[in-house]
Design an enzyme around this catalytic site. Structure first.
Site, short mmCIF file in Angstrom:
data_model
loop_
_atom_site.label_atom_id
_atom_site.label_comp_id
_atom_site.label_asym_id
_atom_site.label_seq_id
_atom_site.Cartn_x
_atom_site.Cartn_y
_atom_site.Cartn_z
N ASP A 1 -9.39 -10.33 8.89
CA ASP A 1 -10.27 -9.48 9.71
C ASP A 1 -10.91 -10.26 10.86
O ASP A 1 -12.14 -10.33 10.99
CB ASP A 1 -11.37 -8.86 8.84
CG ASP A 1 -10.84 -8.19 7.60
OD1 ASP A 1 -9.74 -7.62 7.66
OD2 ASP A 1 -11.52 -8.24 6.55
N GLU B 1 -8.65 2.24 9.28
CA GLU B 1 -9.78 1.32 9.19
C GLU B 1 -9.74 0.33 10.34
O GLU B 1 -8.84 0.37 11.19
CB GLU B 1 -9.77 0.58 7.85
CG GLU B 1 -8.56 -0.32 7.63
CD GLU B 1 -8.55 -0.97 6.25
OE1 GLU B 1 -9.35 -0.58 5.38
OE2 GLU B 1 -7.71 -1.87 6.04
N HIS C 1 -5.97 -5.39 11.81
CA HIS C 1 -7.38 -5.74 12.04
C HIS C 1 -7.54 -6.68 13.24
O HIS C 1 -7.67 -7.89 13.09
CB HIS C 1 -8.02 -6.34 10.80
CG HIS C 1 -9.50 -6.07 10.78
ND1 HIS C 1 -10.10 -5.25 9.86
CD2 HIS C 1 -10.49 -6.49 11.59
CE1 HIS C 1 -11.40 -5.19 10.09
NE2 HIS C 1 -11.66 -5.93 11.16
N ARG D 1 -3.84 -14.17 4.64
CA ARG D 1 -3.89 -13.63 5.99
C ARG D 1 -4.47 -14.67 6.96
O ARG D 1 -5.55 -15.20 6.73
CB ARG D 1 -4.73 -12.35 6.03
CG ARG D 1 -4.10 -11.20 5.24
CD ARG D 1 -4.99 -9.99 5.18
NE ARG D 1 -6.20 -10.26 4.40
CZ ARG D 1 -7.18 -9.37 4.21
NH1 ARG D 1 -7.09 -8.18 4.78
NH2 ARG D 1 -8.22 -9.68 3.47
#
Length: 352
Positions: free
Chosen positions: A51, A224, A289, A319
């Site tokens: 993120d 999202e 993201h 990630r």
């Protein structure tokens, strides 16, 4: 003597002929062309960084990502060299309370000379995830004192994550991902107006996007990680679609006019296909993201995002942070291209 001389001539002829024949059949080696790595880099720029978010001011970039238990900021002049920077922990949550656990997707924004961090947290129960705000008056957000402004009281007080801010035409807007009820299920993109960076204006939340297409429903229906991008007279809301545990996590897009009523769903047009991702060959899976920034000289547009280095690695700390340049189409819409494989060399941002 004649016989000896004749034999010698024959031998010399044989050796010379053999030598010429041998030379003519040897394939010359293929020249080795060295890879030009001067002024280039490879993704990822940070090996762990779910993120990611980047804010840009006064020649510096301030980068954040989900850590789960703290809020940290990396400060750098060179995004492609982010891996050489040590993060500064600027805030640690209280031991107990509504914002003590599961701190996700922090974002740093500058409004009216102050810095604000919007982050998601709960008390240990996922159903209680809400948005929270921190404020700092220092010019450098890695210094100064962060004041806890508490929960951002979003309309309906429902589950909320991945909040982001837009300052457009002197009006603040806040977008986030949330549930329709308290029972979980699909995730939607909502928007509301703010009267100041930590106070929501009166009125209901407005649902801008639902997981309508099959590419938004891999794993289960998810919209999202909304992020705003303004270009000319258009504003875009780029979001992550599908469940992050799948390799089919990808970016979708909504678009509207900058002069339209952004709280009117009719103002927005949704892309029927992903605008980036879901994956590329060569260690780039589950692309999503994102955030945006300019090169140091202001001439280039870049997207920052996370991806997994191998298939099936899900929503955890595999990630890593990636970045690559993008352009705009003739109609003003962003053209993100395709995710770069981690094997590719990319030219560093102009001005680094």
């Amino acid at each position: 003597m004649k016989n000896a001389l004749f034999s010698t001539l024959i031998l010399l002829w044989f050796i010379g002929g053999y030598g010429c024949k041998s030379t003519s059949t040897v394939t010359p080696p293929t020249p080795v062309v060295p890879t030009d790595t001067v002024g280039k880099f490879k993704n990822p720029i940070l090996p762990v960084g779910p993120d990611p978010w980047v804010a840009q001011r006064d020649g510096f970039y301030y980068v954040m990502h989900t850590t789960g238990n703290t809020i940290r900021i990396y400060k750098t002049r060179s995004m492609s060299r982010l891996g050489s920077v040590r993060a500064v922990t600027v805030w640690t949550p209280p031991v107990t309370g509504p914002n003590s656990r599961n701190i996700w997707a922090p974002e740093l924004h500058s409004v009216n000379g102050k810095w604000y961090v919007y982050y998601t947290a709960d008390d240990g129960a996922d159903r209680n995830h809400r948005m929270f705000v921190l404020e700092n008056e220092a010019a450098d957000p890695t210094t100064g004192t962060w004041v806890d402004r508490g929960s951002l009281a979003l309309p309906d007080n429902k589950w909320a994550i991945d909040g982001t801010l837009l300052n457009l035409n002197s009006q603040l807007y806040f977008a986030w991902s949330g549930w329709d009820t308290d029972l979980g299920g699909a995730q939607y993109i909502y928007i509301a107006k703010l009267t100041n960076p930590y106070t929501v204006a009166a009125g209901p939340r407005v649902r801008l996007s639902a997981p309508d297409y099959s590419w938004e429903k891999q794993g289960f229906g998810v919209n999202e990680g909304p992020e705003f991008l303004v270009n000319g007279n258009k504003v875009f809301l780029v979001y992550s679609a599908s469940y992050c545990a799948t390799d089919l996590y990808a970016l979708g897009q909504l678009s509207a006019s900058t002069t339209s009523d952004l709280l009117n769903t009719a103002s927005w047009t949704k892309s029927a296909t992903p605008v980036f991702g879901p994956y590329a060959s060569g260690s780039t899976y589950g692309v999503g993201h994102n955030g945006f920034f300019k090169s140091p000289d202001g001439t280039e547009n870049w997207i920052i995002y996370h991806a997994n280095p191998a298939p099936g690695q899900g929503c955890g700390d595999f990630r890593s942070i990636r970045m690559q340049p993008f352009s705009y189409n003739t109609d003003g819409t962003p053209n993100f291209g395709t995710p770069d494989p981690a094997t590719n060399y990319i030219k560093r941002p102009a001005g680094e």
